[in-house]
Write a protein that holds these residues in place. Structure first.
Motif, PDB file in Angstrom:
ATOM      1  N   ASP A  88       0.818  -1.207   0.000  1.00 42.68           N
ATOM      2  CA  ASP A  88       0.000   0.000   0.000  1.00 42.68           C
ATOM      3  C   ASP A  88       0.855   1.261   0.000  1.00 42.68           C
ATOM      4  OD1 ASP A  88      -2.137  -1.732   0.015  1.00 42.68           O
ATOM      5  OD2 ASP A  88      -2.650  -1.385   2.123  1.00 42.68           O
ATOM      6  N   GLY A  89       1.971   1.256   0.729  1.00 36.86           N
ATOM      7  CA  GLY A  89       2.876   2.402   0.737  1.00 36.86           C
ATOM      8  C   GLY A  89       3.504   2.629  -0.630  1.00 36.86           C
ATOM      9  N   LEU A  90       3.918   1.553  -1.268  1.00 39.85           N
ATOM     10  CA  LEU A  90       4.482   1.654  -2.610  1.00 39.85           C
ATOM     11  C   LEU A  90       3.413   2.114  -3.608  1.00 39.85           C
ATOM     12  CD1 LEU A  90       7.128   1.222  -4.104  1.00 39.85           C
ATOM     13  CD2 LEU A  90       6.543  -1.205  -4.320  1.00 39.85           C
ATOM     14  N   ALA A  91       2.190   1.660  -3.422  1.00 37.53           N
ATOM     15  CA  ALA A  91       1.085   2.071  -4.294  1.00 37.53           C
ATOM     16  C   ALA A  91       0.823   3.574  -4.190  1.00 37.53           C
ATOM     17  CB  ALA A  91      -0.181   1.286  -3.959  1.00 37.53           C
ATOM     18  N   VAL A  92       0.975   4.137  -3.006  1.00 34.98           N
ATOM     19  CA  VAL A  92       0.794   5.589  -2.837  1.00 34.98           C
ATOM     20  C   VAL A  92       1.817   6.343  -3.677  1.00 34.98           C
ATOM     21  CG1 VAL A  92       1.017   7.489  -1.182  1.00 34.98           C
ATOM     22  CG2 VAL A  92      -0.312   5.464  -0.582  1.00 34.98           C
ATOM     23  N   LEU A  93       3.062   5.885  -3.653  1.00 35.10           N
ATOM     24  CA  LEU A  93       4.109   6.539  -4.436  1.00 35.10           C
ATOM     25  C   LEU A  93       3.866   6.392  -5.936  1.00 35.10           C
ATOM     26  CD1 LEU A  93       7.198   5.487  -2.305  1.00 35.10           C
ATOM     27  CD2 LEU A  93       6.030   7.716  -2.334  1.00 35.10           C
ATOM     28  N   LEU A  94       3.410   5.219  -6.347  1.00 30.39           N
ATOM     29  CA  LEU A  94       3.111   5.022  -7.766  1.00 30.39           C
ATOM     30  C   LEU A  94       1.868   5.800  -8.185  1.00 30.39           C
ATOM     31  CD1 LEU A  94       3.967   1.230  -8.136  1.00 30.39           C
ATOM     32  CD2 LEU A  94       5.350   3.209  -8.815  1.00 30.39           C
ATOM     33  N   ALA A  95       0.923   5.965  -7.267  1.00 25.92           N
ATOM     34  CA  ALA A  95      -0.268   6.770  -7.566  1.00 25.92           C
ATOM     35  C   ALA A  95       0.105   8.233  -7.808  1.00 25.92           C
ATOM     36  CB  ALA A  95      -1.290   6.649  -6.441  1.00 25.92           C
ATOM     37  N   ASP A  96       1.153   8.713  -7.152  1.00 26.93           N
ATOM     38  CA  ASP A  96       1.636  10.072  -7.427  1.00 26.93           C
ATOM     39  C   ASP A  96       2.110  10.198  -8.868  1.00 26.93           C
ATOM     40  OD1 ASP A  96       1.086  10.997  -4.881  1.00 26.93           O
ATOM     41  OD2 ASP A  96       3.159  10.767  -4.162  1.00 26.93           O
ATOM     42  N   TRP A 118       1.067   7.979 -11.542  1.00 27.84           N
ATOM     43  CA  TRP A 118       0.127   7.501 -12.547  1.00 27.84           C
ATOM     44  C   TRP A 118      -1.344   7.604 -12.153  1.00 27.84           C
ATOM     45  CZ3 TRP A 118       3.478   2.691 -11.874  1.00 27.84           C
ATOM     46  CH2 TRP A 118       4.710   2.866 -12.518  1.00 27.84           C
ATOM     47  N   GLY A 119      -1.632   8.164 -11.012  1.00 26.12           N
ATOM     48  CA  GLY A 119      -3.015   8.243 -10.550  1.00 26.12           C
ATOM     49  C   GLY A 119      -3.370   7.030  -9.711  1.00 26.12           C
ATOM     50  N   PRO A 120      -4.567   7.031  -9.147  1.00 24.03           N
ATOM     51  CA  PRO A 120      -4.964   5.931  -8.266  1.00 24.03           C
ATOM     52  C   PRO A 120      -5.051   4.610  -9.037  1.00 24.03           C
ATOM     53  CG  PRO A 120      -6.789   7.457  -8.599  1.00 24.03           C
ATOM     54  CD  PRO A 120      -5.613   8.040  -9.289  1.00 24.03           C
ATOM     55  N   PRO A 121      -4.666   3.520  -8.368  1.00 23.85           N
ATOM     56  CA  PRO A 121      -4.724   2.216  -9.040  1.00 23.85           C
ATOM     57  C   PRO A 121      -6.139   1.660  -9.050  1.00 23.85           C
ATOM     58  CG  PRO A 121      -3.987   1.914  -6.802  1.00 23.85           C
ATOM     59  CD  PRO A 121      -4.117   3.409  -7.024  1.00 23.85           C
ATOM     60  N   GLN A 122      -6.360   0.734  -9.969  1.00 27.25           N
ATOM     61  CA  GLN A 122      -7.541  -0.111  -9.905  1.00 27.25           C
ATOM     62  C   GLN A 122      -7.217  -1.236  -8.923  1.00 27.25           C
ATOM     63  OE1 GLN A 122      -8.805  -1.650 -13.765  1.00 27.25           O
ATOM     64  NE2 GLN A 122      -7.610  -0.038 -14.754  1.00 27.25           N
TER      65      GLN A 122
END
Length: 156
Positions: free
Chosen positions: A65-73, A75-79
């Motif tokens: 989830d922490g890595l997803a937050v950085l990637l969301a910055d 590419w936007g929020p994940p599916q």
């Protein structure tokens, strides 16, 4: 590996060509149209009463989830993509459904491989490729793994 190393591994996989055959890579597995990187791997749980297992599951989900937050910055929020029904389709394909004489659906890689151990993924579509993060565990005694996936194959 640190978070910066996880991000660097994902960037490397995104830039790398896909191999023509299935096999192992320095970070995990790969094949035509996909790379799977094992970013973190826990110890196995052979002598655990369940306490360490639950704490490790929470830790690996928090890492994802922490890595997803950085990637969301980036590419936007994940599916959020559940693999549960896909796993059931893979089992039906492998073992056949007695009611209909067997299934004939072929689940493409990396999705078939992932569905055997990853309940759900955080998923982005970036520049013609899918990037996914998931937490894998094959069985209660087996280690957890934080996985990063890059593939050109659409989810089934």
């Amino acid at each position: 590996m640190s978070t910066a190393e996880h991000l660097a591994a994902i960037d490397l996989l995104r830039a790398r060509e896909f191999p023509v055959v299935h096999g192992r890579s320095e970070r995990g597995s790969q094949g035509p149209g996909y790379h799977i990187a094992e970013l973190l791997t826990s110890d196995p749980f052979w002598d655990d009463d369940g306490t360490r297992w639950e704490a490790t599951e929470d830790q690996y989900e928090a890492e994802r989830d922490g890595l997803a937050v950085l990637l969301a910055d980036r590419w936007g929020p994940p599916q959020t993509f559940s693999l549960q029904s896909l796993f059931e389709r893979v089992v039906d394909t492998d073992f056949g459904d007695l009611a209909d004489g067997g299934a004939d659906e072929e689940i493409p890689e990396p999705w078939a491989q992932l569905s055997a151990s990853v309940p759900d993924l955080h998923l982005w579509r970036v520049e013609g490729r899918w990037i996914a993060l998931g937490v894998s565990q094959w069985d209660k005694e087996q280690p957890f793994q934080l996985l990063a996936v890059v593939t050109e194959t659409d989810p089934p």
